[in-house]
Design a protein around this motif. Structure first.
Motif, PDB file in Angstrom:
ATOM      1  N   GLY A 424       0.840  -1.181   0.000  1.00 29.82           N
ATOM      2  CA  GLY A 424       0.000   0.000   0.000  1.00 29.82           C
ATOM      3  C   GLY A 424       0.878   1.233   0.000  1.00 29.82           C
ATOM      4  N   TYR A 425       0.238   2.379   0.146  1.00 29.58           N
ATOM      5  CA  TYR A 425       1.007   3.622   0.243  1.00 29.58           C
ATOM      6  C   TYR A 425       0.171   4.682   0.935  1.00 29.58           C
ATOM      7  CZ  TYR A 425      -1.686   5.699  -3.664  1.00 29.58           C
ATOM      8  OH  TYR A 425      -2.687   6.195  -4.451  1.00 29.58           O
ATOM      9  N   PHE A 426       0.846   5.715   1.433  1.00 32.50           N
ATOM     10  CA  PHE A 426       0.145   6.931   1.816  1.00 32.50           C
ATOM     11  C   PHE A 426       0.861   8.127   1.203  1.00 32.50           C
ATOM     12  CE2 PHE A 426       2.734   6.115   5.730  1.00 32.50           C
ATOM     13  CZ  PHE A 426       3.493   7.283   5.781  1.00 32.50           C
ATOM     14  N   GLU A 427       0.065   9.171   0.929  1.00 31.07           N
ATOM     15  CA  GLU A 427       0.591  10.412   0.389  1.00 31.07           C
ATOM     16  C   GLU A 427       0.370  11.523   1.403  1.00 31.07           C
ATOM     17  OE1 GLU A 427       0.253  13.361  -3.511  1.00 31.07           O
ATOM     18  OE2 GLU A 427      -1.526  12.305  -2.798  1.00 31.07           O
ATOM     19  N   LEU A 428       1.389  12.335   1.624  1.00 27.79           N
ATOM     20  CA  LEU A 428       1.330  13.475   2.528  1.00 27.79           C
ATOM     21  C   LEU A 428       1.120  14.749   1.728  1.00 27.79           C
ATOM     22  CD1 LEU A 428       4.437  12.530   4.710  1.00 27.79           C
ATOM     23  CD2 LEU A 428       2.041  12.066   5.245  1.00 27.79           C
ATOM     24  N   VAL A 429       0.156  15.542   2.147  1.00 31.94           N
ATOM     25  CA  VAL A 429      -0.147  16.814   1.481  1.00 31.94           C
ATOM     26  C   VAL A 429      -0.142  17.922   2.532  1.00 31.94           C
ATOM     27  CG1 VAL A 429      -1.857  18.110   0.143  1.00 31.94           C
ATOM     28  CG2 VAL A 429      -1.534  15.658  -0.280  1.00 31.94           C
ATOM     29  N   ASN A 430       0.620  18.966   2.277  1.00 25.44           N
ATOM     30  CA  ASN A 430       0.715  20.133   3.172  1.00 25.44           C
ATOM     31  C   ASN A 430       1.260  19.761   4.556  1.00 25.44           C
ATOM     32  OD1 ASN A 430      -0.380  21.737   1.148  1.00 25.44           O
ATOM     33  ND2 ASN A 430      -2.474  21.618   1.952  1.00 25.44           N
ATOM     34  N   ILE A 431       2.113  18.759   4.620  1.00 26.21           N
ATOM     35  CA  ILE A 431       2.731  18.357   5.889  1.00 26.21           C
ATOM     36  C   ILE A 431       4.093  19.040   6.001  1.00 26.21           C
ATOM     37  CG2 ILE A 431       3.515  16.437   7.308  1.00 26.21           C
ATOM     38  CD1 ILE A 431       0.501  16.464   6.841  1.00 26.21           C
ATOM     39  N   ASP A 432       4.374  19.614   7.151  1.00 30.55           N
ATOM     40  CA  ASP A 432       5.637  20.294   7.401  1.00 30.55           C
ATOM     41  C   ASP A 432       6.812  19.352   7.118  1.00 30.55           C
ATOM     42  OD1 ASP A 432       7.922  20.930   9.587  1.00 30.55           O
ATOM     43  OD2 ASP A 432       6.913  22.781   8.991  1.00 30.55           O
ATOM     44  N   GLU A 433       7.839  19.861   6.443  1.00 35.95           N
ATOM     45  CA  GLU A 433       8.977  19.022   6.041  1.00 35.95           C
ATOM     46  C   GLU A 433       9.692  18.406   7.236  1.00 35.95           C
ATOM     47  OE1 GLU A 433       9.938  17.821   3.261  1.00 35.95           O
ATOM     48  OE2 GLU A 433       8.502  18.890   2.001  1.00 35.95           O
ATOM     49  N   GLN A 434       9.739  19.110   8.349  1.00 36.80           N
ATOM     50  CA  GLN A 434      10.386  18.530   9.524  1.00 36.80           C
ATOM     51  C   GLN A 434       9.604  17.323  10.046  1.00 36.80           C
ATOM     52  OE1 GLN A 434      10.658  22.089  12.024  1.00 36.80           O
ATOM     53  NE2 GLN A 434      12.871  22.119  11.671  1.00 36.80           N
ATOM     54  N   VAL A 435       8.284  17.384   9.930  1.00 32.10           N
ATOM     55  CA  VAL A 435       7.466  16.232  10.330  1.00 32.10           C
ATOM     56  C   VAL A 435       7.645  15.086   9.340  1.00 32.10           C
ATOM     57  CG1 VAL A 435       5.110  15.430  10.763  1.00 32.10           C
ATOM     58  CG2 VAL A 435       5.824  17.691  11.554  1.00 32.10           C
ATOM     59  N   VAL A 436       7.744  15.410   8.043  1.00 32.38           N
ATOM     60  CA  VAL A 436       8.012  14.374   7.035  1.00 32.38           C
ATOM     61  C   VAL A 436       9.301  13.635   7.380  1.00 32.38           C
ATOM     62  CG1 VAL A 436       8.481  13.921   4.597  1.00 32.38           C
ATOM     63  CG2 VAL A 436       6.763  15.626   5.234  1.00 32.38           C
ATOM     64  N   ASP A 437      10.304  14.378   7.813  1.00 37.43           N
ATOM     65  CA  ASP A 437      11.573  13.758   8.211  1.00 37.43           C
ATOM     66  C   ASP A 437      11.381  12.792   9.379  1.00 37.43           C
ATOM     67  OD1 ASP A 437      13.066  15.033   6.271  1.00 37.43           O
ATOM     68  OD2 ASP A 437      13.654  16.697   7.571  1.00 37.43           O
TER      69      ASP A 437
END
Length: 593
Positions: A424-437
């Motif tokens: 599966g997968y998930f996509e992040l939209v408008n998520i702060d880059e530090q949180v993505v890290d």
């Protein structure tokens, strides 16, 4: 509570991420540079009950003065939140059905292997059937391995597992051919391979092998970069808006993605808005995290629709100073309801997330299972969000880049049904880059998702195209599967609605129906005597009488005073299957009239 734009920017960058996550492993900047290379299932009125206070360790644990031998791990010493977790689709009914499967195998003697195939439960873990244990005190339980059962097979209508033995949905040929070549890559250069495999299958396998190498090796923790790029292109074709492959994480199924995300986003005591009824993954995961589900009721009378006033009432029912509501879960198409949201309702949901400062979690794993696309097409929440962000000339527009969205997809559902492959997968939209890290950092602990599951995602988002050698067979197979689901679903809802004391909303998507049962007073009293919810008693009695394993509505949450049953539309021989339910239901209503 309306939040100003200034307080909402970078919402997830300022929320209370658990300190253990922020401190784990290493500096996150190194992960970003690498990424470009390679519930308890409770009733609505108890969902906000705080988790129990942990008990003191037993005196014979290491470090205590008592050296008396004893087991370290007991129900008193394991993590307290785990005791609050329940998961209805694999609970009491499934365990009992497992036992009956073993009984049938034993009775069939030398034909046990064939009996296991017919029973339809061969793919489930046997927990207590081996010893014939687990006899119930109430109802018509058949507990003795020597006892003759009143049915010759167990029908697994409790879980969306299409390729399970007894359900036997045919795998897509193109998928299995490509994956077989990757599992044994020597075939790619074998002289007989072109006589067995279509040329586009061989070309796809060679392309993937060049990108991945051995499927037995670890990949990047987000998943293979080239596969994520093709997922991004799939999303762009679907929605008409760009997608960033660096904000796409491949996962071991959508369930793993949900758990992975919630573990990063939530702190103990946080609240999450969940639909009622809901897939119990959400309440189970929240219970394990010592967080609170905040229930909002779907409207059964209008096809399980979502009402903005109901959502607002759910929000207003919580003291957000004590229970910060951090996210809103929407399952579309619905599980267990089969309902599909209209775009106007989706726009209201996006607006509410904007005004209330909520992260929107869109569970869209059934997006291919749409039965009436002319009247109820699938529209992704990303498309709705990006469209609303672009509409800045209207009255009270939303602020672009503010609403945080995470959307989930899976190869377990749709027409693929590859549940066991775990992709599966998930996509992040408008998520702060530090949180993505931080999400990437936590993903790296598990090293990578299953590689053949990643391959399955690639085949899901980039199937054979018109004119290619495998297209005709692919189109035929997927059309047959989709039409079979539609036909069974329509037949089942028609039959259920004709039964006395039962009503069923027509499913518009997904794989399930969720009929409502009008429980007679005598049945309610009998259920109370047995110490079980009335719909659990109904489901257990159905299993005892017919071998059909369904799930009681109380396992998904339901409006107080209502009772439901979730059944799948996956079972072949639907006339016989539904006929047994009809006969049982009429007898049940007569018995408790």
């Amino acid at each position: 509570m309306l939040l100003s734009t200034s307080t909402r920017i970078n919402h997830l960058s300022r929320i209370r991420l658990p300190s253990s996550i922020i401190a784990t492993i290493s500096t996150t900047s190194s992960y970003r540079s690498l990424s470009t290379n390679n519930p308890t299932t409770t009733s609505a009125n108890t969902m906000l009950t705080p988790p129990p206070t942990p008990k003191q360790p037993r005196s014979n644990l290491p470090g205590s003065n008592n050296t008396k031998p004893g087991r370290t791990l007991t129900l008193d010493t394991i993590h307290k939140s785990i005791l609050n977790v329940e998961y209805a689709v694999r609970g009491e009914l499934a365990i009992k059905a497992d036992k009956y499967t073993q009984m049938l195998k034993s009775q069939q003697g030398e034909q046990g292997e064939q009996g296991g195939k017919d029973s339809g439960l061969g793919g489930m873990e046997s927990r207590n059937g081996e010893k014939g244990e687990g006899k119930e005190k109430d109802g018509k339980d058949h507990g003795d391995l020597g006892e003759r059962l009143p049915f010759d097979k167990v029908v697994t209508a409790n879980i969306g597992n299409p390729q399970q033995r007894g359900l036997d949905q045919k795998p897509i040929t193109f998928w299995r051919q490509v994956i077989s070549l990757l599992e044994y890559p020597d075939l790619l250069s074998h002289p007989l391979t072109p006589q067995i495999y279509p040329v586009d299958t061989i070309e796809r396998a060679k392309k993937l092998y060049a990108e991945i190498g051995s499927v037995g090796a670890y990949t990047h923790s987000k998943g293979v970069k080239e596969i994520r790029e093709r997922v991004a292109k799939f999303i762009e074709r679907r929605d008409g808006f760009p997608s960033d492959p660096e904000h796409i994480f491949l996962t071991a199924g959508a369930s793993a993605g949900v758990s992975q995300w919630l573990n990063v986003a939530l702190s103990p005591g946080d609240g999450v808005l969940v639909p009622i009824p809901q897939y119990p993954l959400y309440t189970a995961t929240l219970a394990a995290l010592s967080c609170h589900p905040v229930p909002y009721q779907l409207q059964e009378s209008s096809g399980w629709s979502l009402s903005q006033p109901v959502l607002q009432a759910a929000i207003d029912s919580v003291d957000r100073d004590k229970t910060p509501i951090k996210a809103l879960v929407v399952i579309n198409p619905g599980n267990p309801t089969g309902g599909c949201l209209e775009e106007k309702d989706m726009r209201e949901i996006v607006r509410m997330c904007h005004d209330q400062g909520l992260v929107l979690m869109a569970d869209e794993v059934y997006q291919t299972n749409i039965y009436y696309p002319e009247t109820k097409p699938f529209v992704s929440f990303k498309k709705v969000l990006r469209t609303m962000e672009r509409e800045q000339d209207g009255e009270n527009p939303i602020t672009p880049g503010v609403i945080e969205l995470i959307s989930f997809h899976s190869l377990s559902k749709g027409v693929s049904g590859e549940c066991g492959r775990r992709g599966g997968y998930f996509e992040l939209v408008n998520i702060d880059e530090q949180v993505v890290d931080q999400i990437y950092k936590m993903a790296s602990i598990s090293l990578c998702p299953p590689v053949t599951g990643q391959v399955g995602v690639d085949l899901l988002v980039d199937p054979p195209k018109p004119g290619e050698p495998s297209y005709a067979q692919f189109e035929k197979e997927t059309n047959v599967t989709h039409q079979s689901l539609l036909d069974r679903s329509a037949y089942m809802s028609e039959k259920f609605n004709a039964l006395p004391g039962m009503s069923c909303q027509k499913a518009e998507g997904a794989m399930y129906l969720f009929p409502s049962i009008e429980m007679p007073d005598k049945a309610l009293k009998e259920a109370e005597k047995r110490g079980k919810p009335a719909d659990v008693m109904y489901a257990l009695d159905l299993l005892d009488a017919t071998g059909i394993c369904a799930v009681a509505g109380s396992g998904f949450g339901q409006k107080e005073g209502t009772y439901h049953l979730r059944v799948t539309a996956l079972c072949p021989g639907v006339e016989e299957y539904v006929g047994k339910i009809e006969e049982f239901h009429k007898d049940f209503m007569k018995r408790y009239a």
